[in-house]
Design a protein around this motif. Structure first.
Motif, PDB file in Angstrom:
ATOM      1  N   ASN A   1      50.051  38.427  39.028  1.00 23.00           N
ATOM      2  CA  ASN A   1      50.174  39.758  39.609  1.00 23.00           C
ATOM      3  C   ASN A   1      49.648  40.869  38.722  1.00 23.00           C
ATOM      4  N   THR A   2      49.447  40.596  37.454  1.00 27.15           N
ATOM      5  CA  THR A   2      48.998  41.645  36.538  1.00 27.15           C
ATOM      6  C   THR A   2      47.635  41.296  35.967  1.00 27.15           C
ATOM      7  N   LEU A   3      46.957  42.301  35.454  1.00 25.71           N
ATOM      8  CA  LEU A   3      45.669  42.085  34.822  1.00 25.71           C
ATOM      9  C   LEU A   3      45.813  41.125  33.647  1.00 25.71           C
ATOM     10  N   ARG A   4      46.870  41.273  32.860  1.00 31.59           N
ATOM     11  CA  ARG A   4      47.104  40.396  31.702  1.00 31.59           C
ATOM     12  C   ARG A   4      47.256  38.940  32.155  1.00 31.59           C
ATOM     13  N   GLU A   5      48.004  38.688  33.235  1.00 33.64           N
ATOM     14  CA  GLU A   5      48.175  37.314  33.734  1.00 33.64           C
ATOM     15  C   GLU A   5      46.837  36.714  34.164  1.00 33.64           C
ATOM     16  N   HIS A   6      45.990  37.523  34.827  1.00 31.01           N
ATOM     17  CA  HIS A   6      44.668  37.036  35.233  1.00 31.01           C
ATOM     18  C   HIS A   6      43.809  36.733  34.009  1.00 31.01           C
TER      19      HIS A   6
ATOM     20  N   PHE B   1      44.952  33.529  32.285  1.00 32.38           N
ATOM     21  CA  PHE B   1      44.537  32.359  33.065  1.00 32.38           C
ATOM     22  C   PHE B   1      43.074  32.025  32.780  1.00 32.38           C
ATOM     23  N   LEU B   2      42.209  33.035  32.794  1.00 32.93           N
ATOM     24  CA  LEU B   2      40.786  32.812  32.538  1.00 32.93           C
ATOM     25  C   LEU B   2      40.537  32.396  31.092  1.00 32.93           C
ATOM     26  N   ALA B   3      41.266  32.996  30.159  1.00 32.02           N
ATOM     27  CA  ALA B   3      41.065  32.712  28.736  1.00 32.02           C
ATOM     28  C   ALA B   3      41.528  31.308  28.367  1.00 32.02           C
TER      29      ALA B   3
END
Length: 100
Positions: A56-61, A64-66
């Motif tokens: 739900n947050t930019l940090r979570e996205h 996930f990608l990192a």
């Protein structure tokens, strides 16, 4: 999306994302990404929601990608492009009021 007439079986399919594209005549069209095919596909289907935790947050996205080493080059390029943008954009007087 729920399938009805014309399909072999009734199936409920979740829309994962929606993207807007433009054709050669600059007319827009939407493309939906679905969690599974409307017909056919694997018999032992596992719902997307049971294997992927919602973010739900930019940090979570970003996390996930990192976590995938295959994304390193793309994330580095994204960082460079964002830095370039942040150093070069300008706000035009009245733009925000015009867009509201």
């Amino acid at each position: 999306i729920t399938t009805k007439d014309g399909f072999r079986e009734s199936r409920k399919v979740r829309i994962l994302s929606e993207s807007l594209f433009y054709n050669a005549e600059s007319r827009s069209f939407r493309v939906l990404s679905l969690e599974r095919p409307l017909e056919g596909g694997a018999k032992d289907f596992v719902p997307y929601s049971s294997i992927v935790k919602p973010r739900n947050t930019l940090r979570e996205h970003f996390e996930f990608l990192a976590n995938n080493p295959n994304n390193t080059d793309a994330l580095d390029m994204l960082d460079r492009k964002l830095e370039e943008f942040n150093m070069n954009y300008i706000m035009v007087k009245g733009f925000l009021e015009h867009m509201a």
